[in-house]
Design an enzyme around this catalytic site. Structure first.
Site, PDB file in Angstrom:
ATOM      1  N   SER A  45       0.858  -1.185   0.000  1.00 36.54           N
ATOM      2  CA  SER A  45       0.000   0.000   0.000  1.00 36.54           C
ATOM      3  C   SER A  45       0.893   1.233   0.000  1.00 36.54           C
ATOM      4  O   SER A  45       1.792   1.352   0.832  1.00 36.54           O
ATOM      5  CB  SER A  45      -0.877   0.004   1.255  1.00 36.54           C
ATOM      6  OG  SER A  45      -1.466   1.289   1.419  1.00 36.54           O
ATOM      7  N   VAL A  72       1.912  10.293  -4.087  1.00 39.72           N
ATOM      8  CA  VAL A  72       1.989   9.718  -5.440  1.00 39.72           C
ATOM      9  C   VAL A  72       1.955  10.783  -6.540  1.00 39.72           C
ATOM     10  O   VAL A  72       2.151  10.469  -7.710  1.00 39.72           O
ATOM     11  CB  VAL A  72       0.869   8.665  -5.700  1.00 39.72           C
ATOM     12  CG1 VAL A  72       1.112   7.418  -4.880  1.00 39.72           C
ATOM     13  CG2 VAL A  72      -0.509   9.240  -5.472  1.00 39.72           C
ATOM     14  N   TYR A 166     -12.368  17.488 -11.344  1.00 37.23           N
ATOM     15  CA  TYR A 166     -12.435  16.038 -11.079  1.00 37.23           C
ATOM     16  C   TYR A 166     -12.841  15.268 -12.337  1.00 37.23           C
ATOM     17  O   TYR A 166     -12.204  14.270 -12.703  1.00 37.23           O
ATOM     18  CB  TYR A 166     -13.434  15.777  -9.940  1.00 37.23           C
ATOM     19  CG  TYR A 166     -13.570  14.303  -9.634  1.00 37.23           C
ATOM     20  CD1 TYR A 166     -12.568  13.629  -8.944  1.00 37.23           C
ATOM     21  CD2 TYR A 166     -14.683  13.571 -10.061  1.00 37.23           C
ATOM     22  CE1 TYR A 166     -12.667  12.264  -8.678  1.00 37.23           C
ATOM     23  CE2 TYR A 166     -14.790  12.218  -9.798  1.00 37.23           C
ATOM     24  CZ  TYR A 166     -13.783  11.571  -9.108  1.00 37.23           C
ATOM     25  OH  TYR A 166     -13.883  10.217  -8.853  1.00 37.23           O
ATOM     26  N   VAL A 167     -13.898  15.754 -13.003  1.00 34.19           N
ATOM     27  CA  VAL A 167     -14.383  15.056 -14.201  1.00 34.19           C
ATOM     28  C   VAL A 167     -13.294  15.061 -15.280  1.00 34.19           C
ATOM     29  O   VAL A 167     -13.040  14.038 -15.935  1.00 34.19           O
ATOM     30  CB  VAL A 167     -15.693  15.709 -14.718  1.00 34.19           C
ATOM     31  CG1 VAL A 167     -16.129  15.087 -16.035  1.00 34.19           C
ATOM     32  CG2 VAL A 167     -16.800  15.559 -13.673  1.00 34.19           C
ATOM     33  N   LYS A 170     -10.642  12.472 -14.443  1.00 30.83           N
ATOM     34  CA  LYS A 170     -11.039  11.066 -14.611  1.00 30.83           C
ATOM     35  C   LYS A 170     -11.246  10.712 -16.090  1.00 30.83           C
ATOM     36  O   LYS A 170     -11.115   9.552 -16.488  1.00 30.83           O
ATOM     37  CB  LYS A 170     -12.288  10.772 -13.785  1.00 30.83           C
ATOM     38  CG  LYS A 170     -12.002  10.830 -12.275  1.00 30.83           C
ATOM     39  CD  LYS A 170     -10.955   9.813 -11.864  1.00 30.83           C
ATOM     40  CE  LYS A 170     -10.611   9.842 -10.398  1.00 30.83           C
ATOM     41  NZ  LYS A 170      -9.597   8.850 -10.015  1.00 30.83           N
TER      42      LYS A 170
HETATM   43  N1  LIG Z   1     -15.909   6.941  -3.594  1.00 33.09           N
HETATM   44  C1  LIG Z   1     -16.562   7.033  -4.744  1.00 33.09           C
HETATM   45  O1  LIG Z   1     -17.787   7.122  -4.797  1.00 33.09           O
HETATM   46  C2  LIG Z   1     -15.784   7.013  -6.043  1.00 33.09           C
HETATM   47  C3  LIG Z   1     -16.496   7.046  -7.254  1.00 33.09           C
HETATM   48  C4  LIG Z   1     -15.802   7.017  -8.452  1.00 33.09           C
HETATM   49  C5  LIG Z   1     -14.415   6.963  -8.447  1.00 33.09           C
HETATM   50  N2  LIG Z   1     -13.758   6.944  -7.258  1.00 33.09           N
HETATM   51  C6  LIG Z   1     -12.290   6.901  -7.306  1.00 33.09           C
HETATM   52  O2  LIG Z   1     -11.828   5.801  -6.557  1.00 33.09           O
HETATM   53  C7  LIG Z   1     -10.596   6.130  -5.933  1.00 33.09           C
HETATM   54  C8  LIG Z   1     -10.701   5.890  -4.421  1.00 33.09           C
HETATM   55  O3  LIG Z   1     -11.771   6.663  -3.925  1.00 33.09           O
HETATM   56  P1  LIG Z   1     -12.138   6.689  -2.386  1.00 33.09           P
HETATM   57  O4  LIG Z   1     -13.529   7.196  -2.299  1.00 33.09           O
HETATM   58  O5  LIG Z   1     -11.789   5.399  -1.753  1.00 33.09           O
HETATM   59  O6  LIG Z   1     -11.131   7.834  -1.876  1.00 33.09           O
HETATM   60  P2  LIG Z   1     -10.717   8.273  -0.396  1.00 33.09           P
HETATM   61  O7  LIG Z   1     -10.550   9.754  -0.429  1.00 33.09           O
HETATM   62  O8  LIG Z   1     -11.628   7.712   0.630  1.00 33.09           O
HETATM   63  O9  LIG Z   1      -9.288   7.586  -0.229  1.00 33.09           O
HETATM   64  C9  LIG Z   1      -8.236   7.975  -1.049  1.00 33.09           C
HETATM   65  C10 LIG Z   1      -6.924   7.484  -0.458  1.00 33.09           C
HETATM   66  O10 LIG Z   1      -5.896   8.030  -1.297  1.00 33.09           O
HETATM   67  C11 LIG Z   1      -4.917   8.634  -0.476  1.00 33.09           C
HETATM   68  N3  LIG Z   1      -4.285   9.738  -1.204  1.00 33.09           N
HETATM   69  C12 LIG Z   1      -4.867  10.897  -1.603  1.00 33.09           C
HETATM   70  N4  LIG Z   1      -3.959  11.684  -2.194  1.00 33.09           N
HETATM   71  C13 LIG Z   1      -2.791  11.005  -2.176  1.00 33.09           C
HETATM   72  C14 LIG Z   1      -1.478  11.301  -2.619  1.00 33.09           C
HETATM   73  N5  LIG Z   1      -1.177  12.465  -3.220  1.00 33.09           N
HETATM   74  N6  LIG Z   1      -0.502  10.384  -2.425  1.00 33.09           N
HETATM   75  C15 LIG Z   1      -0.779   9.202  -1.800  1.00 33.09           C
HETATM   76  N7  LIG Z   1      -2.007   8.876  -1.358  1.00 33.09           N
HETATM   77  C16 LIG Z   1      -2.996   9.773  -1.537  1.00 33.09           C
HETATM   78  C17 LIG Z   1      -5.664   9.120   0.755  1.00 33.09           C
HETATM   79  O11 LIG Z   1      -4.795   9.299   1.871  1.00 33.09           O
HETATM   80  C18 LIG Z   1      -6.679   8.006   0.964  1.00 33.09           C
HETATM   81  O12 LIG Z   1      -6.175   6.967   1.767  1.00 33.09           O
HETATM   82  C19 LIG Z   1     -10.291   7.578  -6.290  1.00 33.09           C
HETATM   83  O13 LIG Z   1      -9.433   7.620  -7.415  1.00 33.09           O
HETATM   84  C20 LIG Z   1     -11.662   8.119  -6.655  1.00 33.09           C
HETATM   85  O14 LIG Z   1     -11.611   9.220  -7.525  1.00 33.09           O
HETATM   86  C21 LIG Z   1     -14.390   6.984  -6.057  1.00 33.09           C
END
Ligand SMILES: NC(=O)c1ccc[n+]([C@@H]2O[C@H](COP(=O)([O-])OP(=O)(O)OC[C@H]3O[C@@H](n4cnc5c(N)ncnc54)[C@H](O)[C@@H]3O)[C@@H](O)[C@H]2O)c1
Length: 262
Positions: A45, A72, A166-167, A170
């Protein structure tokens, strides 16, 4: 030896493989890490936050995991993290580019987004995918195999309002997935994207109301909430032997939310 094209049924199809999952300290990334570990992968992780919970959940399953702290979106930080991965393991078999900014973002019309916020979101959500894939591709190209899965979003298909950065980020991930599939295919590496609908996580539950989550589920063909496990299992499929000939694709995991009216 399983004949090419024959059905592959394995309990732990990822046994012996090393999977790097970004943003796996919580929510969807954590579930992806646990699911890949349950299928036999050793998981790394990489997150800004400590991955203590993820590592202990994997170990509780009898799996193996380590957590690295890195940004990252930052070139030096990514290089350092992947050097450390290289010091622990001979190969990287799987990279899941999951880290991203979503829940918690201020929703506002695009004319009210300032440049600093635009840069923050697009840098974390786009540049990280390139930096981590670039770093992991060295090992995958040398091995002549590998799987990359990038997290996109179904907001791209309908153009969700008030989240333009964001859009845009992605949508970029989908294009990058296709280009990477072309470039890495000759090395035996598959690259795909998973585009979730609104997933119920502890974080999205803080960001939007229960009523909003319920309305979104009602707009899907399948009216139950989308869970992190729905996303994680799709990612695991794309990392496994059954997805051998799938590359450059984006799989929507959204209960049919973007099918349009019946
Ligand atoms: N949750 C949703 O409904 C949803 C929907 C569509 C897409 N996504 C995508 O799925 C992925 C995960 O979403 P989630 O809801 O679990 O997100 P979240 O915000 O709950 O978790 C994101 C994780 O990424 C880590 N992170 C953020 N920036 C970082 C960086 N610069 N370097 C290292 N780590 C970093 C955070 O610390 C966190 O642990 C994302 O790419 C999000 O855009 C989520």
């Amino acid at each position: 030896m399983v004949a090419e094209g024959a059905p592959v049924v394995l309990d732990r199809p990822l046994a012996g493989s090393v999977a790097v999952v970004t943003g796996a300290a919580r929510a969807i990334g954590q579930e992806i890490a646990i699911t890949l570990a349950a299928r036999g992968a050793t998981v790394v992780s990489i997150d800004l936050a400590a991955s203590t919970d993820t590592v202990s959940s994997v170990k509780a399953l009898g799996g193996e995991a380590i957590g690295l702290t890195a940004d990252v979106a930052d070139e030096g930080s990514v290089q350092k993290a992947f050097n450390e991965v290289g010091s622990h393991f001979e190969r990287i078999d799987v990279l899941v580019n999951n880290a991203g900014l979503f829940a918690g973002l201020e929703r506002r019309p695009f004319w009210d987004i300032d440049a600093a916020e635009w840069d923050r979101v697009t840098t974390v959500n786009i540049r990280s995918v390139w930096l981590c894939a670039r770093a992991a591709s060295t090992s995958m190209r040398a091995a002549g195999k590998g799987r990359v899965v990038n997290l996109s979003s179904n907001t791209v298909t309908f153009g969700m309002p008030n989240l333009l950065h964001y859009v845009a980020s992605k949508a970029a991930v989908i294009g990058m997935t296709r280009s990477m599939a072309h470039e890495l295919g000759p090395y035996g590496v598959n690259v795909n994207a998973v585009a979730p609908g609104l997933v119920t996580t502890e974080i999205t539950k803080e960001w939007v109301s229960d009523e909003y989550l319920r309305q979104v589920a009602e707009g899907q063909c399948i009216n139950s909430p989308i869970l992190p496990s729905d996303i994680a299992r799709t990612v695991a499929f794309l990392c496994g032997p059954d997805a051998r000939m799938i590359t450059g694709q984006t799989i929507l995991v959204n209960g049919g939310a973007t099918m349009g009216p019946a």
